[in-house]
Design a protein around this motif. Structure first.
Motif: not given
Length: 501
Positions: A108-110
């Motif tokens: 979900s971060s990248h």
């Protein structure tokens, strides 16, 4: 006419064609990837996870498999020629499975980088697998069934599209959260996984075996499947002799096995021209607009509700597959060139109507004009199904002699990938900026397409795979056999038919 071989009455030939269904999964895998992005775009969960991609960002999502395909192009034909058609298929499937898993679980971060990496590996593996599957199908099919069977291969693209469209519709209507898009994305592993398990139960190409000096194995395969195990069958002896002597003549005449062989002779240069334009036309005839960006198209005519978009997407894929499958059985009856012409003219007429109705809707907001656009989209794909994508691969592999067949098919995939990259990157930008006016570009392309088909395409209905060389190379063709033609073929000599064409 040569005696017709009813495949359904030949137990071992039936067995061969049943096994071939696993080879068709290579095309089905491509179709799944082509349609799943359409379905995902209708999901709010997918849009939120990737921050609502539009324009060039959405374009790169669609184009990334093309970049993966381009990355492996120089190596794909060597995998097919050195390791064999079966091993090449297996390697390609392994990469697709890996790409599908990476694509399904981006952090979900990248999320974007990992998602794009997965799509890259899917394209990478697909070009290896699909650089081998059609070769194996064409080279092992009975000569009387080659055209139909090879054409059916690429029609299975739409079976994958159907599965993807209705899977995404199912998860859209029954699930919530990230599993809504992760599940159909992860299911992309299923078809290459089945193919990977089944591939080594399928016999290797007799032509590849002969090229490696394994003549006895090749003859056993031809005898088993083309003569139902009858070692005294004269037709199989003649077929084996023609293949073996032609491959030997090709090898002696070929100046090299490198890429320059594709353009060394006038016949090869003509083949390359036809392969390149066929690849471009297969992607850049307006079909790419709907294949990847149906959601955007439907929004331009006022259809914005996700479930309705998903139903239209699913219905369109079923319609396309039925048309394609029926047209595949016409290739040996009406010919390849006639089907190409019918598709080109039909697409030009329907796309012109599509553009006109879109302009009326844009200016008046008429619901009738919007409904007409939707109807014409179905008409457009109905006429396109006469040739695209069914004949794209089958026409390419059958016009090529064995020693450049893998490289020529790779050339087709190279220009298909380049067209996809351009097409899928430019289309969302063009739709966003120009809306319906963007369609004029494709009308111009379709006019050029019809002219090229009419003046340059060569009809290949009739000759055996080896004898098609006469159509391109004339007196300089290398077609040989050390055996007299069997009696049941003499009444309609294929070579005589070639000269008549």
């Amino acid at each position: 006419m040569a005696t017709e071989i009813p495949w359904w009455k030949q137990p071992l030939l039936r067995q061969l064609y049943f096994m071939m269904t696993f080879l068709f999964l290579g095309s089905t895998t491509l179709g799944y990837d082509g349609s799943v992005l359409n379905g995902l775009q209708t999901m709010t969960s997918w849009q939120e996870y990737f921050s609502y991609p539009v324009g060039s960002r959405l374009g790169i999502f669609g184009a990334m498999p093309g970049f993966g395909g381009l990355a492996v192009l120089l190596f794909a034909p060597y995998i097919a020629d050195i390791l064999g058609r079966r091993m090449g298929t297996a390697i390609g499937c392994a990469f697709i499975i890996m790409g599908s898993l990476i694509q399904s679980f981006p952090p979900s971060s990248h999320p974007e980088a990992m998602y794009l990496a997965g799509r890259f590996f899917i394209g990478f593996g697909a070009n290896i697998s699909n650089g081998c599957c059609p070769l194996l199908i064409t080279e092992i099919a009975h000569p009387q069934h080659r055209g139909k069977v090879t054409t059916i291969y690429n029609t299975l693209w739409y079976l994958g599209a159907i599965i993807a469209a209705w899977t995404t519709y199912g998860t859209l209507t029954t699930l919530t959260g990230d599993i809504q898009w992760r599940l159909p994305t992860g299911l992309q592993c299923l078809m290459p996984g089945i193919q990977l398990l089944a591939i080594f139960f399928i016999p290797e190409s007799p032509r590849w075996l002969i090229s490696k000096g394994r003549d006895d194995e090749a003859l056993k395969i031809l005898t088993k499947y083309h003569a139902n195990g009858d070692e005294s069958d004269e037709s199989v002896k003649w077929e084996f002799s023609e293949i073996r002597e032609t491959l030997h003549l090709e090898k002696e005449a070929s100046s090299s096995t490198g890429w320059l062989e594709l353009v060394r002779t006038p016949g090869n240069r003509k083949r390359c021209f036809l392969i390149i334009v066929t690849a471009i036309f297969s992607q850049c005839s307006g079909n790419g607009l709907v294949s990847y960006y149906l959601s955007s198209i439907l929004k331009t005519i006022g259809i914005t509700e996700p479930k309705k978009q998903a139903i239209i997407n699913g219905g369109l894929t079923i319609w396309c597959w039925l048309i394609l499958l029926n047209c595949a059985f016409l290739v040996d009856r009406v010919g390849r060139r006639v089907l190409f012409l019918f598709a080109g003219l039909g697409m030009l007429i329907s796309f012109t109507i599509w553009t006109t109705c879109s302009a009326v809707y844009a200016k008046t907001g008429s619901t009738g004009a919007g409904s007409a656009v939707l109807a014409v989209i179905f008409l457009f794909y109905g006429t396109a199904g006469a040739a695209w994508p069914g004949l794209t691969v089958s026409y390419t592999v059958e016009i090529l002699p064995y020693h450049i067949r893998a490289k020529g098919l790779t050339l087709c995939f190279a220009f298909t990938a380049l067209s996809c990259v351009f097409n899928q990157y430019v289309n969302p930008i063009g739709l966003e900026v120009l809306q319906w006016k963007f369609y004029f570009v494709y009308i111009a392309v379709l006019v050029i397409e019809c002219l090229v088909i009419y003046f340059f395409y060569v009809e290949t209905k009739g000759p055996t795979l080896e004898e098609i060389a006469i159509l391109f190379d004339g007196e300089n063709s290398y077609v040989g056999t050390t055996l007299p033609m069997p009696e049941k073929k003499t009444s309609a000599s294929t070579v005589e038919h070639v000269h008549e064409v």
